[in-house]
Design a protein around this motif. Sequence first.
Motif, mmCIF file in Angstrom:
data_model
loop_
_atom_site.group_PDB
_atom_site.id
_atom_site.type_symbol
_atom_site.label_atom_id
_atom_site.label_comp_id
_atom_site.label_asym_id
_atom_site.label_seq_id
_atom_site.Cartn_x
_atom_site.Cartn_y
_atom_site.Cartn_z
ATOM 1 N N LYS A 7 -37.061 0.944 0.774
ATOM 2 C CA LYS A 7 -36.648 0.075 0.017
ATOM 3 C C LYS A 7 -36.194 -1.082 1.012
ATOM 4 O O LYS A 7 -35.651 -0.866 1.819
ATOM 5 N N VAL A 8 -36.472 -2.491 0.453
ATOM 6 C CA VAL A 8 -36.189 -3.551 1.455
ATOM 7 C C VAL A 8 -35.329 -4.600 0.455
ATOM 8 O O VAL A 8 -35.461 -4.528 -0.672
ATOM 9 N N THR A 9 -34.542 -5.580 1.080
ATOM 10 C CA THR A 9 -34.259 -6.596 0.573
ATOM 11 C C THR A 9 -35.054 -8.110 1.009
ATOM 12 O O THR A 9 -35.239 -8.046 2.190
ATOM 13 N N ILE A 10 -35.485 -8.690 0.138
ATOM 14 C CA ILE A 10 -36.096 -9.993 0.493
ATOM 15 C C ILE A 10 -35.154 -11.005 1.063
ATOM 16 O O ILE A 10 -34.097 -11.282 0.514
ATOM 17 N N LYS A 11 -35.436 -11.465 2.428
ATOM 18 C CA LYS A 11 -34.559 -12.371 2.819
ATOM 19 C C LYS A 11 -34.989 -13.660 3.087
ATOM 20 O O LYS A 11 -34.052 -14.742 3.415
ATOM 21 N N SER A 12 -36.210 -14.098 2.976
ATOM 22 C CA SER A 12 -36.900 -15.201 3.036
ATOM 23 C C SER A 12 -38.342 -15.330 2.421
ATOM 24 O O SER A 12 -38.828 -14.340 2.388
ATOM 25 N N VAL A 13 -38.517 -16.351 1.590
ATOM 26 C CA VAL A 13 -39.887 -16.795 1.061
ATOM 27 C C VAL A 13 -40.271 -18.188 1.512
ATOM 28 O O VAL A 13 -41.399 -18.499 0.978
ATOM 29 N N ASP A 14 -40.047 -18.269 2.713
ATOM 30 C CA ASP A 14 -40.600 -19.620 3.328
ATOM 31 C C ASP A 14 -42.317 -19.440 3.559
ATOM 32 O O ASP A 14 -42.532 -20.695 3.486
ATOM 33 N N HIS A 15 -42.727 -18.471 3.865
ATOM 34 C CA HIS A 15 -44.060 -18.411 4.052
ATOM 35 C C HIS A 15 -45.190 -18.321 2.877
ATOM 36 O O HIS A 15 -46.328 -18.780 2.892
ATOM 37 N N LEU A 16 -44.519 -18.479 1.586
ATOM 38 C CA LEU A 16 -45.300 -18.431 0.368
ATOM 39 C C LEU A 16 -45.563 -19.965 0.037
ATOM 40 O O LEU A 16 -46.056 -19.949 -1.099
ATOM 41 N N ASP A 63 -39.352 -11.159 7.158
ATOM 42 C CA ASP A 63 -38.883 -11.735 5.866
ATOM 43 C C ASP A 63 -38.110 -10.771 5.046
ATOM 44 O O ASP A 63 -37.713 -11.160 3.818
ATOM 45 N N LEU A 64 -37.972 -9.475 5.476
ATOM 46 C CA LEU A 64 -37.342 -8.362 4.800
ATOM 47 C C LEU A 64 -36.138 -7.726 5.782
ATOM 48 O O LEU A 64 -36.219 -7.853 6.793
ATOM 49 N N SER A 65 -35.279 -7.080 4.991
ATOM 50 C CA SER A 65 -34.398 -6.332 5.626
ATOM 51 C C SER A 65 -34.344 -4.638 4.968
ATOM 52 O O SER A 65 -34.446 -4.914 3.802
ATOM 53 N N ALA A 66 -34.302 -3.711 5.744
ATOM 54 C CA ALA A 66 -34.073 -2.624 5.304
ATOM 55 C C ALA A 66 -32.712 -2.261 4.594
ATOM 56 O O ALA A 66 -31.813 -2.762 5.032
ATOM 57 N N GLU A 67 -32.786 -1.159 3.645
ATOM 58 C CA GLU A 67 -31.578 -1.078 2.871
ATOM 59 C C GLU A 67 -31.168 0.142 3.245
ATOM 60 O O GLU A 67 -31.912 1.132 3.730
#
Length: 67
Positions: A7-16, A63-67
């Motif tokens: 499970k991860v949390t999305i912390k950035s979408v800049d690359h999209l 771009d992700l962080s672990a939960e």
Amino acid sequence: MYPIGSKVTIKSVDHLGRLQRPKRLLGRTAVITGHEDGMNEVALIHFGKVSIGAVRWMFNDSDLSAE
């Protein structure tokens, strides 16, 4: 890369890309479903269950962080 099933949390979408940058994904919880070209494939979690929709998003580890 995060292990599949993490499970991860999305912390950035800049690359999209500017036109495809869905800021609604920021802070959302997702599960790693696969890997491709050194990136993590994620599926969003809706109401406690993994989304089975056709849309999959690709993110770098940064771009992700672990939960």
